[in-house]
Scaffold this motif. Structure first.
Motif, mmCIF file in Angstrom:
data_model
loop_
_atom_site.group_PDB
_atom_site.id
_atom_site.type_symbol
_atom_site.label_atom_id
_atom_site.label_comp_id
_atom_site.label_asym_id
_atom_site.label_seq_id
_atom_site.Cartn_x
_atom_site.Cartn_y
_atom_site.Cartn_z
ATOM 1 N N GLU A 172 37.125 35.709 40.959
ATOM 2 C CA GLU A 172 37.506 37.036 40.454
ATOM 3 C C GLU A 172 38.383 37.771 41.464
ATOM 4 N N LYS A 211 42.227 38.825 40.794
ATOM 5 C CA LYS A 211 42.634 40.224 40.946
ATOM 6 C C LYS A 211 43.832 40.329 41.886
ATOM 7 N N SER A 261 40.488 30.383 37.845
ATOM 8 C CA SER A 261 40.936 31.664 37.286
ATOM 9 C C SER A 261 41.664 31.477 35.961
#
Length: 195
Positions: free
Chosen positions: A77, A81, A107
């Motif tokens: 994560e 991001k 991802s």
């Protein structure tokens, strides 16, 4: 430095030096993602050296350290991001590039098929076939997040004069038909009206 392109917005590499950052900048990279924890080996440059060199070359930096063999969902994560917040293209690195490629692969689960992810990684020189079960699990979990898919009777690609007039023509002949027009622009100029 051994740069391998994974996607249009991301390449991965083995350990880089401060001098390599300048080369990466000259090749068009706009950001660096550091996936190797500081102090992993004695011959490794400190991340502050890489960060300083990147900033001197006008690049942005994100530090997402990952312990080898222990990539967590939180790591994925954080990587995702960073990848979405940093200007593209980005160069991610770790000791060999495998952790960076693994983070990218995980991802992408839910966006790309497992086979496409593994083929892409293999094309860049990374055998991530050991991740298949985890990629499949993430893909399946993502399916539950999508929700119901909206459907239409007719979908028209392009909201210019032709798309709009086609929709009007269909509606004139078949009242109540559900039509969706896909158009990325927010403004449309009817050019014949200019004359």
């Amino acid at each position: 430095m051994d740069i391998k392109t994974i996607a249009p917005d991301l390449s991965v590499s083995s350990q880089i030096t401060a001098q390599d950052v300048g080369i990466a900048a000259s090749q068009g990279f706009r950001s660096v993602i550091i996936n190797r924890p500081n102090g992993e080996s004695a011959d490794q440059p400190d991340r502050t050296e890489i960060e300083g060199a990147a900033r001197r070359h006008g690049m942005e930096v994100s530090y997402v350290p990952v312990v080898s063999g222990k990539v967590t969902d939180a790591d994925v994560e954080a990587f995702d991001k960073a990848l979405h917040e940093l200007p593209a293209p980005a160069l991610a690195y770790c000791r060999t590039g495998t952790r960076s490629a693994t983070l990218w692969a995980l991802s992408q689960a839910g966006h790309l098929s497992t086979d496409a992810i593994l083929k892409t990684a293999s094309g860049a020189g990374y055998d991530l076939s050991g991740l298949r079960a985890r990629l499949d699990a993430r893909d399946k979990a993502a399916d539950g997040e999508i929700g119901p898919v909206k459907s239409h009777d007719v979908v028209i690609i392009g909201g210019g004069a032709a798309g709009i007039s086609t929709a009007a023509s269909i509606l004139k002949r078949r009242k109540g038909v559900d039509i969706a027009i896909v158009e990325p622009r927010t403004e449309h100029y009817y050019q014949p009206g200019w004359t």
